[in-house]
Design a protein around this motif. Structure first.
Motif: not given
Lengths: 397, 397
Positions: B74-78, B112-120, B25-30
Motif C-alpha cells: 500500500l505504501s508503494f502504491l501510494e 484519502k486520494h479520491g481514486i475509485p477501487v474496482l474489484k474484479k 506529501p502528495c503531488n497527485r494532480t488528479a
C-alpha cells in the motif's frame, strides 16, 4: 508400515536370533502330504515393507517387516519353515523385492532347504487378493459415511467388474480390473504415497515409526499450517463454489517472513502434529482426486483402496471417502479393507492354492474356505481392532 | 514468489519509507485527461504474493510483493499514485486479497486520494490476462520440447477455445475456458502448489526465499531421496511398462531405520538440494497428471500453465511439459508464459481498459496495443532473461 511393529501372533514364535546364512538347526520333515494338509506362505516384498502371510493348520497369520532389514525377514522365514509341524510346499513371492532379492531367496529356500520359490506378478497378486477378500471373507470390506464417520462392514459377495483398485504403498498404483485372471490395466499412479509421508515426516517430526506419525497427526490441526480459502479471501469464494474452509494451499501458512530469520526459528514455530495432519490430508486428498479422475475416464464407479499407507486409519479413510464422494457428486463409492496392507501377500499365496486346486479339480475358493479359519485373521492384526473401535453401522444398512 | 526480490525497474522509484497511514506529501494532480492518456494500475493480491502491473506512459512495469507485508504494498502504491506525472483513473484489484483487504484499499485510495477501487473476479481476470498475452503479445507464450529442452516462442495469434488454464500460485486452479467474457468453469484444483513447496522447504532447508529454493534444487539429485522403480525391483517392471528410472515414491528413500536413532541424525544425512529437487519434481509431476486428467475429461488439448510457482523455471517447465506429453501420448500440448505470475494482474488492469475502450468505441486490444510499448515488459522482469537464456528454437519451427 512401522518396522518396529510385530503383530500379536496367536502362536508365539521364537524371535529370530541368527541371520539366515548361519547354520540353523532345522526340524523340517519335508515329507510330502496331500495339498489339503499343506501349509501356505506368501511374501509381498515392497519398497518399504515386506508383508508375510502364512498358515498353520487352519489359522492364518499376518506379519510386517521393514524391507531394508531383509535379513530379518529371511531369518524369520527360515525359522518358520524349519518348524517340524509345518509343511510348506512352496514359498510364493511377489512385489518388487521378489525380483530384487531373487538370488537371496533362491539360495535360502531352494538351495539350502529344497523348497521351490514361486515368483508371482505384483499387480495380479493384488487383484487375486482383493477378489478373494470381496468374495470369500465376510465383513472384511467396509465403507464409511464421511459425514457421520460410521463404517459399515459388507458381507462377502460375488465380485462385480469392472472396479478400480488403488493400492497405496510407498507409491500409488491405480488399476482398472475388468475381470478375473489378469484382465486388468494399470491406468495410473502417483509417487505421492506412504513413502512420501514417512520420508517427509522423518525429516520434520521426531517420529521414529509410521504408527507414531499417524498417532501424532490425531492431535494436530492442519488449519494452523494450511492456507484456507478463507485465509486468502477472508470469506467464501462463492462464484466458483469454494468454501472458506477449503484448503487452498497445503503448508501455505508455514512460511512467515518475520519468523524466518533463521531456519531453526521457523521450524520451532510450527507444531509437528499440525504438519503430520496436513501432510496426511494433502496426500490422501490428492490420491482421492486422482483416483476419481481415472475412474471417471474409465467409467468405473466402485473404487477399492488398499495398501499399508491406509493401515485402517480413520482419518485417511474419511479423507479418501470424502474426496471420492465430493468429486463424483456421490456417483462413486470408496471401499476399504480391514487388512489393507496384505492384499498382495494374500493374493500371491492364493496363486499356489489356485494352481493346486485346479489339479485337484476343486475351485480355489472352496479349497481355501474349507481349509482356513478366516475369522482367525481378526486376531493377528492390530488395525482390525482399530477399525472395530469405529462405530459399526452395519445393523442400520 | 520471493518477497525480497524487486524487479529492476526501467525508471527508478523511490523506496517506500513510510506506512500508508502516515501523511505522505502528495503531488497527485488528479486532473482529468482523456482515457487514452491515462495510466493504468492492476493489483492481484494472492495468498502469498501480490502482483502489481502499472503503466507510465507507454511503459509497463511489473512488481511482486509478499502479501503478508500488505502495508509495504500500500505504501508503494501510494507513492506511485502521488507522482505528479502519473494519472490513474482507477485502482483495479483482483485475487482473494482484493476481498480480504477491501477496507484498507478503500480507505487509502478512495477516502484519502479520491481514486475509485474496482474489484474484479480472480478467475475472469486470469482468463482476460491470458487471452491478452496469447492474442496481443508476440513471443510471450512458449512451448518446450521436453527431450531437447529447447523452447520455441510463439507469435501472437487469435485465441482458440476451449483451452485449459492451470494457474499455479499458492494453490492450483484448473479452468476450462470455452470463450471470452466469462465463459469458463473451474473444473478442478489442488492444494499442492507453490505454497506447499515454499512451506515445506522453509521447514527442511535453510532457504529464506523462493528463488533460493529454486536455485538450490538445481544442484540436487532427486534419485538420492526418491525411491525409483529400480530401487524396488532392481530392474524395470516390464509387464506394466514402468522403467527402472520411474519415481515410485517421492522421498521414499529418506527414512532409514539405522540412521533414524535421532531426528537430527536423519535430517543431517539428507542433502537439502536433493530434497528441493525431489519436491519440485513431485509437485510439478502431480500437477501435470491432474491437469492432463481434467483436460482429458473435458476433451481439451491445449493447456496453458501460469502462476508464480513456475516463475519461468526451466526444470518446472520441463517436468510439466514431460507430464502432459507422457500422459496424453503426445495428443496435448503444454504452453507457458514469460510473465507467468502476472496473468491475473494484467487481466484485472485490462478490464478497466476494456470498459473505457468500449465507451470510446475502440476495441480493448487496439487501445492497449496502441498505447503501450509491450516490448518494455521484457526489461522489467528477471525471469524473462532466464527464459531467454534457454535455447530459443523458434528459427527451426
Amino acid at each position: 508400515m512401522d518396522p518396529h511393529h510385530r503383530s500379536n501372533l496367536k502362536i508365539a514364535l521364537n524371535e529370530p536370533d541368527k541371520p539366515f546364512s548361519t547354520v540353523v538347526p532345522c526340524n523340517r520333515t519335508a515329507q510330502p502330504r496331500s495339498n489339503y494338509d499343506r501349509d501356505y506362505i506368501g511374501l509381498d516384498i515392497g519398497g518399504t515393507l515386506t508383508k508375510v502371510v502364512y498358515t498353520m493348520g487352519s489359522a492364518v497369520f499376518l506379519e510386517k517387516f521393514a524391507t531394508e532389514s531383509i535379513e530379518e525377514v529371511l531369518s524369520f522365514l527360515e525359522q518358520l519353515i524349519c518348524r517340524k509341524e509345518l509343511n510348506f510346499a512352496h514359498v510364493v513371492t511377489t512385489g518388487g523385492g521378489s525380483q530384487k532379492f531373487n538370488k537371496s531367496l533362491s539360495k535360502l529356500f531352494t538351495e539350502k532347504h529344497g523348497i521351490p520359490v514361486l515368483k508371482k506378478d505384483e499387480m495380479e497378486s493384488l487383484i487375486l487378493g482383493l477378489d478373494f477378500f470381496i468374495r470369500d471373507v465376510d465383513k472384511e470390506v467396509f465403507v464409511m459415511d464421511h459425514v457421520t464417520e460410521k463404517i459399515r462392514f459388507l458381507d462377502k459377495v460375488s465380485v462385480k467388474y469392472p472396479y478400480m483398485l488403488v493400492n497405496i504403498g510407498s507409491g500409488v498404483s491405480i488399476l482398472r480390473v475388468d475381470g478375473p485372471g489378469g484382465q486388468y490395466k494399470r491406468v495410473g499412479g502417483s509417487s505421492l504415497g506412504g513413502g512420501t509421508l514417512w520420508g517427509l515426516l522423518s525429516l520434520i517430526t521426531n517420529c521414529g515409526s509410521y504408527e507414531s506419525m499417524l498417532q501424532l497427526s490425531e492431535q494436530g490441526d492442519n488449519r494452523n499450517v494450511d492456507m484456507l480459502v478463507g485465509d486468502i479471501y477472508g470469506t467464501d469464494y462463492n462464484s466458483i463454489g469454494l468454501k472458506s474452509s477449503t484448503i487452498a494451499s497445503s503448508f501455505g501458512k508455514v512460511f512467515k517472513k518475520e519468523k524466518n530469520d533463521t531456519l531453526r526459528n521457523n521450524r520451532d514455530q510450527v507444531d509437528q502434529a499440525d504438519i503430520a495432519k496436513s501432510l496426511i490430508y494433502a496426500i490422501s486428498n490428492n490420491i482421492g482426486q486422482i483416483s476419481y479422475l481415472h475412474a471417471n475416464i474409465n467409467n468405473v464407479t466402485n473404487i477399492y483402496f488398499g495398501g499399508s499407507y491406509i493401515s485402517a486409519h480413520k482419518f485417511i479413510i474419511k479423507t479418501l471417502s470424502y474426496a471420492i464422494n465430493f468429486w463424483s457428486k456421490g456417483d462413486m463409492k470408496a471401499h476399504f479393507l480391514k487388512h489393507d496392507g496384505y492384499i498382495g501377500a494374500i493374493g500371491s499365496f492364493l496363486t499356489t492354492a489356485e494352481h493346486e486346486s485346479a489339479s485337484d479339480n476343486r475351485s480355489d475358493a472352496d479349497t481355501i474356505s474349507q481349509k482356513l479359519d478366516l475369522t482367525n485373521l481378526s486376531e493377528t492384526k492390530p488395525e482390525f481392532d482399530y477399525v472395530e473401535s469405529l462405530s459399526d453401522d452395519s445393523s442400520n444398512a
